[in-house]
Design an enzyme around this catalytic site. Structure first.
Site, PDB file in Angstrom:
ATOM      1  N   SER A  92       2.861 -23.452-130.818  1.00  0.00           N
ATOM      2  CA  SER A  92       3.388 -22.414-130.241  1.00  0.00           C
ATOM      3  C   SER A  92       3.127 -22.432-128.872  1.00  0.00           C
ATOM      4  O   SER A  92       1.790 -22.144-128.280  1.00  0.00           O
ATOM      5  CB  SER A  92       2.991 -21.116-130.970  1.00  0.00           C
ATOM      6  OG  SER A  92       3.488 -20.977-132.263  1.00  0.00           O
ATOM      7  N   HIS A 123       9.377 -22.041-130.232  1.00  0.00           N
ATOM      8  CA  HIS A 123       9.404 -23.506-130.673  1.00  0.00           C
ATOM      9  C   HIS A 123      11.041 -23.980-130.429  1.00  0.00           C
ATOM     10  O   HIS A 123      11.953 -23.404-131.067  1.00  0.00           O
ATOM     11  CB  HIS A 123       9.077 -23.603-132.201  1.00  0.00           C
ATOM     12  CG  HIS A 123       7.725 -23.264-132.747  1.00  0.00           C
ATOM     13  ND1 HIS A 123       6.874 -24.213-132.724  1.00  0.00           N
ATOM     14  CD2 HIS A 123       7.116 -22.218-132.659  1.00  0.00           C
ATOM     15  CE1 HIS A 123       5.817 -23.979-133.121  1.00  0.00           C
ATOM     16  NE2 HIS A 123       5.631 -22.668-132.977  1.00  0.00           N
ATOM     17  N   HIS A 137       7.499 -24.396-140.280  1.00  0.00           N
ATOM     18  CA  HIS A 137       6.231 -23.663-141.079  1.00  0.00           C
ATOM     19  C   HIS A 137       6.512 -23.415-142.338  1.00  0.00           C
ATOM     20  O   HIS A 137       7.864 -22.927-142.619  1.00  0.00           O
ATOM     21  CB  HIS A 137       6.049 -22.698-140.274  1.00  0.00           C
ATOM     22  CG  HIS A 137       5.626 -22.729-138.666  1.00  0.00           C
ATOM     23  ND1 HIS A 137       6.528 -22.894-137.545  1.00  0.00           N
ATOM     24  CD2 HIS A 137       4.426 -22.791-138.069  1.00  0.00           C
ATOM     25  CE1 HIS A 137       5.749 -23.117-136.507  1.00  0.00           C
ATOM     26  NE2 HIS A 137       4.580 -23.294-136.520  1.00  0.00           N
ATOM     27  N   TYR A 197       5.823 -20.505-143.569  1.00  0.00           N
ATOM     28  CA  TYR A 197       6.408 -19.118-143.488  1.00  0.00           C
ATOM     29  C   TYR A 197       7.793 -18.865-142.974  1.00  0.00           C
ATOM     30  O   TYR A 197       8.463 -17.923-143.278  1.00  0.00           O
ATOM     31  CB  TYR A 197       5.401 -18.115-142.578  1.00  0.00           C
ATOM     32  CG  TYR A 197       5.522 -18.702-141.195  1.00  0.00           C
ATOM     33  CD1 TYR A 197       6.393 -18.427-140.502  1.00  0.00           C
ATOM     34  CD2 TYR A 197       4.253 -19.277-140.632  1.00  0.00           C
ATOM     35  CE1 TYR A 197       6.730 -18.634-139.100  1.00  0.00           C
ATOM     36  CE2 TYR A 197       4.430 -19.359-139.248  1.00  0.00           C
ATOM     37  CZ  TYR A 197       5.454 -19.268-138.479  1.00  0.00           C
ATOM     38  OH  TYR A 197       5.608 -19.699-136.985  1.00  0.00           O
ATOM     39  N   GLU A 198       8.478 -19.874-142.727  1.00  0.00           N
ATOM     40  CA  GLU A 198       9.782 -19.819-142.412  1.00  0.00           C
ATOM     41  C   GLU A 198      10.791 -19.997-143.482  1.00  0.00           C
ATOM     42  O   GLU A 198      11.930 -20.089-143.543  1.00  0.00           O
ATOM     43  CB  GLU A 198      10.404 -21.086-141.497  1.00  0.00           C
ATOM     44  CG  GLU A 198       9.723 -20.803-139.928  1.00  0.00           C
ATOM     45  CD  GLU A 198       9.976 -22.123-138.954  1.00  0.00           C
ATOM     46  OE1 GLU A 198      11.054 -22.351-138.379  1.00  0.00           O
ATOM     47  OE2 GLU A 198       9.197 -22.932-139.011  1.00  0.00           O
ATOM     48  N   ALA A 223      -1.453 -23.287-131.661  1.00  0.00           N
ATOM     49  CA  ALA A 223      -2.229 -22.226-131.112  1.00  0.00           C
ATOM     50  C   ALA A 223      -3.027 -21.677-132.531  1.00  0.00           C
ATOM     51  O   ALA A 223      -2.228 -21.612-133.570  1.00  0.00           O
ATOM     52  CB  ALA A 223      -1.306 -21.188-130.752  1.00  0.00           C
ATOM     53  N   MET A 266      -1.414 -21.042-138.642  1.00  0.00           N
ATOM     54  CA  MET A 266      -0.542 -21.342-139.757  1.00  0.00           C
ATOM     55  C   MET A 266       0.466 -22.497-139.942  1.00  0.00           C
ATOM     56  O   MET A 266       1.383 -22.655-140.325  1.00  0.00           O
ATOM     57  CB  MET A 266       0.609 -20.101-139.547  1.00  0.00           C
ATOM     58  CG  MET A 266      -0.215 -18.768-139.356  1.00  0.00           C
ATOM     59  SD  MET A 266       1.333 -17.499-138.999  1.00  0.00           S
ATOM     60  CE  MET A 266       0.165 -16.137-138.526  1.00  0.00           C
ATOM     61  N   SER A 267      -0.429 -23.548-139.230  1.00  0.00           N
ATOM     62  CA  SER A 267       0.478 -24.967-139.324  1.00  0.00           C
ATOM     63  C   SER A 267      -0.660 -26.218-139.424  1.00  0.00           C
ATOM     64  O   SER A 267      -1.612 -26.113-139.888  1.00  0.00           O
ATOM     65  CB  SER A 267       1.084 -24.996-137.793  1.00  0.00           C
ATOM     66  OG  SER A 267       0.083 -24.817-136.831  1.00  0.00           O
ATOM     67  N   ASN A 292      -6.276 -16.260-129.278  1.00  0.00           N
ATOM     68  CA  ASN A 292      -6.760 -14.848-129.380  1.00  0.00           C
ATOM     69  C   ASN A 292      -8.093 -14.972-130.296  1.00  0.00           C
ATOM     70  O   ASN A 292      -8.286 -15.889-130.893  1.00  0.00           O
ATOM     71  CB  ASN A 292      -5.894 -14.247-129.985  1.00  0.00           C
ATOM     72  CG  ASN A 292      -5.314 -14.879-131.678  1.00  0.00           C
ATOM     73  OD1 ASN A 292      -4.670 -15.843-131.463  1.00  0.00           O
ATOM     74  ND2 ASN A 292      -5.757 -14.317-132.718  1.00  0.00           N
ATOM     75  N   HIS A 325       2.077 -11.914-131.679  1.00  0.00           N
ATOM     76  CA  HIS A 325       2.768 -13.516-131.420  1.00  0.00           C
ATOM     77  C   HIS A 325       2.859 -13.475-129.790  1.00  0.00           C
ATOM     78  O   HIS A 325       2.733 -14.526-129.369  1.00  0.00           O
ATOM     79  CB  HIS A 325       4.070 -13.492-132.285  1.00  0.00           C
ATOM     80  CG  HIS A 325       4.627 -14.922-132.144  1.00  0.00           C
ATOM     81  ND1 HIS A 325       3.931 -16.285-132.488  1.00  0.00           N
ATOM     82  CD2 HIS A 325       5.760 -15.283-131.334  1.00  0.00           C
ATOM     83  CE1 HIS A 325       4.782 -17.208-132.032  1.00  0.00           C
ATOM     84  NE2 HIS A 325       5.799 -16.879-131.739  1.00  0.00           N
TER      85      HIS A 325
HETATM   86  N1  HPA Z   1      -4.274 -16.361-136.962  1.00  0.00           N
HETATM   87  C1  HPA Z   1      -3.232 -17.138-137.611  1.00  0.00           C
HETATM   88  N2  HPA Z   1      -2.492 -18.037-136.614  1.00  0.00           N
HETATM   89  C2  HPA Z   1      -2.758 -17.763-135.446  1.00  0.00           C
HETATM   90  C3  HPA Z   1      -3.585 -16.973-134.921  1.00  0.00           C
HETATM   91  C4  HPA Z   1      -4.537 -16.202-135.655  1.00  0.00           C
HETATM   92  O1  HPA Z   1      -5.337 -15.293-135.165  1.00  0.00           O
HETATM   93  N3  HPA Z   1      -3.374 -17.227-133.616  1.00  0.00           N
HETATM   94  C5  HPA Z   1      -2.339 -17.981-133.269  1.00  0.00           C
HETATM   95  N4  HPA Z   1      -2.003 -18.710-134.451  1.00  0.00           N
END
Ligand code: HPA
Length: 307
Positions: free
Chosen positions: A51, A82, A104, A106-107, A134, A237-238, A261, A275
């Site tokens: 991402s 993406h 992903h 989740y998609e 990310a 998540m990937s 983050n 996001h």
């Molecule tokens: N959690 C899950 N997926 C992420 C995060 C997070 O804090 N930051 C970027 N992708």
């Protein structure tokens, strides 16, 4: 009133997908042959952009670009940040192929779809996959903008039986029970950390454990504390499904997480993950990641040894 024909067709495809557990070898081969027939590039390295990190793809010279929607059998990328393009070209003189956008769980994609491109890469001659993502920093020492070379992973969805290799094993790609204790190539990890130091990024360079979750929601405070207590330094998540499939078919893997983050670990915290923040941090730090990967390309030998 009966639905329009295209809807009926879509539903048929959906039902067909739900009853499948994977692609056939012929489908991987069909896609690989199609790509090889459309470009003269013969990449040995594949880069998967996380991402906000798609800018890496723009750095390739002599580009041949395919939109995912034009490639036979390829899924579509549905997430902002993406782009959904496969770019062939040269990065710092090395032939490579770059996924600008990944798929992903989740998609709504089954993991065998999420990982489809990896086996296609194997069939077009790729030997090494560089996966970027990310991620949220669970390790309290990590700062936004840090780059974590992935040493190991925790496949949380795997604990519940979600594994891209579930279903009949495709022997032509690899064994039924592949090891994962050596998933992330030691020499590539060492080289990446060394290059980071040479480039003056020492403060930003980390090495740690990535934990993947299914998403799409960000984690609760209790989940973050739990994951950290398990030994995870970053959460996302990937990546893990792609790494499992890459290792199954004998590809070397390097993984790098950009910490976008800090995971919320404290009940007194007023901040929440989102996001936009992830994409912004990606934009702010992409140049460091791009520099790191670009220099790395020069140091990966044609036979994908490090030097
Ligand atoms: N959690 C899950 N997926 C992420 C995060 C997070 O804090 N930051 C970027 N992708």
């Amino acid at each position: 009133m009966s639905p329009p024909a295209s809807e009926t067709q879509k539903q048929k495809i959906r039902i067909k997908d739900e009853t499948r557990t994977g692609y056939t070898y012929e489908e991987y081969k069909q896609t690989a042959d199609w790509l090889l027939s459309k470009t003269e590039h013969r990449p040995t390295v594949a880069i998967v952009c996380g991402s906000g990190l798609g800018g890496l793809g723009e750095l390739l010279k002599d580009q041949v670009v395919f939109h995912y929607s034009d490639i036979p059998n390829f899924p579509r990328s549905t997430v902002p940040g993406h782009a959904g393009r496969l770019i062939f070209g040269n990065l710092n003189g090395k032939p490579c192929v770059c996924m600008q956008g990944r798929f992903h769980f989740y998609e709504g994609y089954p993991l065998w779809k999420v990982t489809f491109p990896i086996r296609v890469f194997r069939l077009i001659g790729v030997e090494t996959v560089i996966v970027t993502n990310a991620a949220g920093g669970l390790n309290q020492d990590y700062k936004v903008g840090d780059m974590m070379v992935i040493k190991d992973h925790i496949n949380m969805p795997g604990f519940a039986g979600h594994n891209p290799l579930a279903g009949p094993n495709e022997e032509s790609f690899g064994p039924r029970f592949p090891p994962m204790s050596d998933a992330y190539d030691k020499d590539f990890r060492k080289l990446t950390l060394a290059i980071g130091r040479e480039l003056g990024f020492s403060e930003k360079m980390r090495e740690g454990v990535y934990c993947s979750l299914g998403g799409p929601n960000f984690e609760t405070i209790a989940e973050c504390r739990f994951l950290n207590s398990l030994g995870a330094d970053a959460v996302g998540m990937s990546t893990v499904p792609e790494v499992i499939v890459a290792r199954h078919c004998g590809l070397k893997v390097l993984g790098i997480s950009l910490i976008t983050n800090k995971a919320v670990m404290d009940y007194s915290s007023e901040t929440t993950a989102n996001h936009e923040e992830v994409l912004q941090a990606g934009k702010d730090s992409a140049r460091y990641m791009e520099k790191l990967v670009t220099v790395l390309m020069k140091r990966i030998e044609m036979n994908n040894n490090v030097c």
